[in-house]
Design a protein around this motif. Structure first.
Motif, PDB file in Angstrom:
ATOM      1  N   LYS A  18      40.627  45.968  51.483  1.00 34.01           N
ATOM      2  CA  LYS A  18      39.284  46.474  51.216  1.00 34.01           C
ATOM      3  C   LYS A  18      39.303  47.989  51.027  1.00 34.01           C
ATOM      4  O   LYS A  18      38.650  48.523  50.117  1.00 34.01           O
ATOM      5  N   GLN A  21      40.636  48.618  47.588  1.00 42.52           N
ATOM      6  CA  GLN A  21      39.644  48.349  46.547  1.00 42.52           C
ATOM      7  C   GLN A  21      38.621  49.487  46.448  1.00 42.52           C
ATOM      8  O   GLN A  21      38.230  49.883  45.344  1.00 42.52           O
ATOM      9  N   GLU A  22      38.211  50.022  47.584  1.00 45.23           N
ATOM     10  CA  GLU A  22      37.226  51.097  47.604  1.00 45.23           C
ATOM     11  C   GLU A  22      37.780  52.391  47.007  1.00 45.23           C
ATOM     12  O   GLU A  22      37.012  53.262  46.590  1.00 45.23           O
ATOM     13  N   ASP A  24      40.284  52.459  44.480  1.00 43.85           N
ATOM     14  CA  ASP A  24      40.921  52.283  43.176  1.00 43.85           C
ATOM     15  C   ASP A  24      40.507  53.367  42.188  1.00 43.85           C
ATOM     16  O   ASP A  24      41.331  53.860  41.405  1.00 43.85           O
ATOM     17  N   ALA A  31      44.777  53.992  47.508  1.00 40.49           N
ATOM     18  CA  ALA A  31      44.773  52.587  47.102  1.00 40.49           C
ATOM     19  C   ALA A  31      46.191  52.023  47.065  1.00 40.49           C
ATOM     20  O   ALA A  31      46.440  50.901  47.524  1.00 40.49           O
ATOM     21  N   ARG A  35      47.600  49.018  49.709  1.00 37.51           N
ATOM     22  CA  ARG A  35      48.081  47.695  49.271  1.00 37.51           C
ATOM     23  C   ARG A  35      49.546  47.492  49.636  1.00 37.51           C
ATOM     24  O   ARG A  35      49.958  46.365  49.943  1.00 37.51           O
ATOM     25  N   TRP A  62      50.745  44.566  40.896  1.00 40.39           N
ATOM     26  CA  TRP A  62      49.874  45.748  40.815  1.00 40.39           C
ATOM     27  C   TRP A  62      50.632  46.995  41.250  1.00 40.39           C
ATOM     28  O   TRP A  62      50.544  48.045  40.600  1.00 40.39           O
TER      29      TRP A  62
END
Length: 302
Positions: A18, A21-22, A24, A31, A35, A62
């Motif tokens: 999360k 994602q916030e 990116d 980010a 990950r 990714w």
């Protein structure tokens, strides 16, 4: 890219995904390492079920793409630069949240900033054990996030700053109410931080006395909006500022042999100082330069 949903069996990595994602579109470095840390944990706890493998492979793809597209970004390709970037980012969020908390500007933005800071301190474990300062900031940030959240949820007014009383907690010099201490999120690779706290729960946010204060959203999008760090007497309880040792005459260190590890550490402190100056944080820059000087002149990492 779109990622498969996170299966319940990998719930431990949800909060890292999360945060990723916030960030990116805000900070690709945060980010990326969020990950990567989620992947490291996911690989350890995965039972190799199809839905788990699907998500982990998507994260791998990714990471490879982002690293290739950002090959000139040292904070992605170099761990020393990455460590400096993330530590500075986590500290800025922490100081912002602490300043608002001490000024009784409670609300979801402060809860979110404290919580995000704590999670990013967890991500720093990618590079090894956390420093004593980082461990203290992490524990305080998570406790404060849960404490303010629960107060607002129950219609209570939080007490600003640390609560230092007789029988203080050994590690943080902070006493939390029993219900907060027992349920305070302790986010580790082996724990579930969301069991006791979800920063996205709806909160009752009292009106702020200063409507011009930047929100946590604005801070994450534009770090230059960060207010000045608290003055020394406003620092969280239990966190002592760095006091450099007395200057050592050059004649005493002329034969000092600096190891490669010490040289890397000194370079790291210099990078911290440079990052702090980017945010006009002169005090932090001076402290890190003093640490680098002490290490290079005495061989001691204070």
């Amino acid at each position: 890219m779109a990622f498969p949903p996170c299966p319940l069996s990998l719930k431990q990595i949800q909060h890292f995904l999360k945060i990723a994602q916030e960030h990116d579109d805000r900070d690709i470095v945060v980010a990326y390492w969020s990950r990567l840390y989620a992947l490291q944990i996911g690989l350890k706890i995965s039972a190799q079920q199809a839905d788990e493998t699907s998500l982990l492979l998507a994260i791998m793809d990714w990471l490879e793409t982002v690293k290739r597209e950002n090959s000139t970004n040292e904070a992605i390709t170099n761990e020393v630069a990455a460590l400096a970037h993330l530590e500075n980012y986590a500290l800025k969020l922490f100081l912002y949240a602490d300043k608002q908390d001490r000024e009784s500007n409670f609300g979801k933005n402060v809860v979110k900033a404290f919580y995000s800071s704590g999670v990013i301190y967890d991500i720093l474990q990618t590079f090894g054990e956390l420093s004593e300062e980082a461990l203290g900031n992490r524990k305080y940030a998570k406790w404060k996030a849960a404490y303010i959240h629960n107060c607002l949820k129950n219609g209570e007014t939080p007490i600003p700053g640390p609560m230092q009383e007789e029988g203080d907690d050994e590690e943080t010099n902070i006493i939390a109410p029993a219900d907060i201490r027992d349920n305070s999120p302790d986010i580790t690779a082996n724990g579930d931080p969301n069991a006791a706290y979800d920063p996205d729960l709806e909160l009752i946010q009292p009106p702020s006395a200063d409507s011009t204060l930047p929100t946590a959203e604005e801070i994450l999008n534009n770090p230059n909006k960060l207010p000045s760090p608290p003055v020394d007497e406003e620092k969280p309880g239990g966190f002592e500022p760095f006091v450099p040792p007395e200057h050592v005459p050059s004649a005493q260190v002329i034969d000092l042999q600096i190891t490669p590890e010490q040289m890397i550490k000194a370079q790291k402190y210099c990078k911290y100082a440079g990052s702090a100056l980017n945010y006009d944080d002169v005090k932090t820059a001076i402290e890190n330069l003093q640490k680098a000087l002490t290490l290079l002149t005495t061989g001691q990492d204070v």
